[in-house]
Design a protein around this motif. Structure first.
Motif, PDB file in Angstrom:
ATOM      1  N   ALA A  98       0.442 152.167  42.687  1.00  0.00           N
ATOM      2  CA  ALA A  98       1.517 151.364  43.250  1.00  0.00           C
ATOM      3  C   ALA A  98       2.820 152.151  43.214  1.00  0.00           C
ATOM      4  CB  ALA A  98       1.680 150.073  42.471  1.00  0.00           C
ATOM      5  N   GLN A 155       6.900 151.813  42.980  1.00  0.00           N
ATOM      6  CA  GLN A 155       7.898 150.864  42.506  1.00  0.00           C
ATOM      7  C   GLN A 155       9.297 151.426  42.728  1.00  0.00           C
ATOM      8  OE1 GLN A 155       6.105 150.753  38.491  1.00  0.00           O
ATOM      9  NE2 GLN A 155       6.005 148.523  38.742  1.00  0.00           N
ATOM     10  N   ALA A 177       7.903 146.757  44.961  1.00  0.00           N
ATOM     11  CA  ALA A 177       6.661 147.369  44.495  1.00  0.00           C
ATOM     12  C   ALA A 177       5.580 147.150  45.535  1.00  0.00           C
ATOM     13  CB  ALA A 177       6.236 146.775  43.159  1.00  0.00           C
ATOM     14  N   THR A 178       4.747 148.161  45.748  1.00  0.00           N
ATOM     15  CA  THR A 178       3.598 148.002  46.633  1.00  0.00           C
ATOM     16  C   THR A 178       2.469 147.345  45.852  1.00  0.00           C
ATOM     17  OG1 THR A 178       2.801 150.228  46.094  1.00  0.00           O
ATOM     18  CG2 THR A 178       4.233 150.003  48.025  1.00  0.00           C
ATOM     19  N   THR A 179       1.702 146.498  46.546  1.00  0.00           N
ATOM     20  CA  THR A 179       0.568 145.819  45.928  1.00  0.00           C
ATOM     21  C   THR A 179      -0.660 146.025  46.806  1.00  0.00           C
ATOM     22  OG1 THR A 179       0.888 143.727  47.098  1.00  0.00           O
ATOM     23  CG2 THR A 179       2.166 144.052  45.083  1.00  0.00           C
ATOM     24  N   SER A 180      -1.793 145.457  46.379  1.00  0.00           N
ATOM     25  CA  SER A 180      -3.022 145.612  47.148  1.00  0.00           C
ATOM     26  C   SER A 180      -2.962 144.872  48.482  1.00  0.00           C
ATOM     27  CB  SER A 180      -4.211 145.084  46.335  1.00  0.00           C
ATOM     28  OG  SER A 180      -4.026 143.708  46.027  1.00  0.00           O
ATOM     29  N   THR A 181      -2.043 143.903  48.598  1.00  0.00           N
ATOM     30  CA  THR A 181      -1.949 143.121  49.834  1.00  0.00           C
ATOM     31  C   THR A 181      -0.682 143.418  50.638  1.00  0.00           C
ATOM     32  OG1 THR A 181      -0.894 141.314  48.596  1.00  0.00           O
ATOM     33  CG2 THR A 181      -3.284 141.215  48.866  1.00  0.00           C
ATOM     34  N   SER A 238       5.897 143.665  47.393  1.00  0.00           N
ATOM     35  CA  SER A 238       6.555 142.596  46.654  1.00  0.00           C
ATOM     36  C   SER A 238       8.016 142.968  46.461  1.00  0.00           C
ATOM     37  CB  SER A 238       5.879 142.397  45.290  1.00  0.00           C
ATOM     38  OG  SER A 238       6.586 141.441  44.524  1.00  0.00           O
TER      39      SER A 238
END
Length: 199
Positions: free
Chosen positions: A1, A3, A13-17, A20
């Motif tokens: 990820a 951040q 922050a990058t997430t799996s979907t 954020s």
């Protein structure tokens, strides 16, 4: 990820979907959601979805959905311009649907306003038509005709006693018809083969 922090606090922050974001955002250009049935989800502080704005019905309509309780469609704007409140399939420019008593309220927050609310029926190229308005200054519901910008009160209903006036703004009986000064008949009742009643 990945951040991104500011003053020690995580802001992105990058997430799996997706991504954020914590906090607000300011955009100098367009915000584009490029997804079939894409939506904007509005949540409370605990993360529960409350409302969301989405494309629906094969991306043809824009809907506001109430996610509280059992969830329902609060408002629909169709691609043709029809707006539905309480329905996702409005059949006219504005349709209000409710399981108990659908109500449209026009409220003027002023005290005893001359125009407490108005509905206008007019033609496309001018002001010709009718107005239905409540005059709070003298407690009357008025039917007003408009011909090329010249308005005249065709009928009134008094709120205090229910008197109806045609040709008069101050009816003194349950039905008061004033045609004084005119050669035409004030009231005519067509009775077919029986002699007509004319007043």
């Amino acid at each position: 990820a990945v951040q991104l922090f500011y003053n020690g606090g995580e802001k992105l922050a990058t997430t799996s979907t997706g991504v954020s974001v914590t906090g607000g955002g300011t955009f100098g250009g367009d915000v584009i959601i490029n997804k079939s049935s894409g939506k904007i989800d509005f949540r409370d502080g605990g993360g529960s979805s409350k409302y969301f704005l989405e494309l629906a019905n094969s991306n043809a309509d824009l809907q506001i959905n109430d996610r509280t309780g059992a969830g329902s469609v609060s408002m629909t704007i169709q691609s043709g311009g029809n707006v539905g409140i309480g329905t996702d399939s409005p059949s006219s420019k504005l349709e209000i649907s409710d399981t108990t008593s659908p109500t449209l309220t026009l409220r003027n927050s002023s005290s005893n306003p001359a125009n407490a609310g108005m509905i206008r029926f007019i033609e496309a190229t001018n002001t010709d038509g009718f107005q239905l308005t409540f005059d709070g200054s003298d407690n009357k519901l008025k039917f007003i005709s408009d011909s090329s910008g010249t308005e005249s009160t065709a009928m009134v209903i008094q709120r205090t006693n229910g008197n109806v006036g045609i040709g008069t703004a101050s009816p003194s009986a349950k039905l008061h018809v004033d045609n004084s000064g005119a050669a035409n008949t004030a009231v005519r009742i067509d009775a077919g083969a029986v002699a007509d009643a004319i007043v």
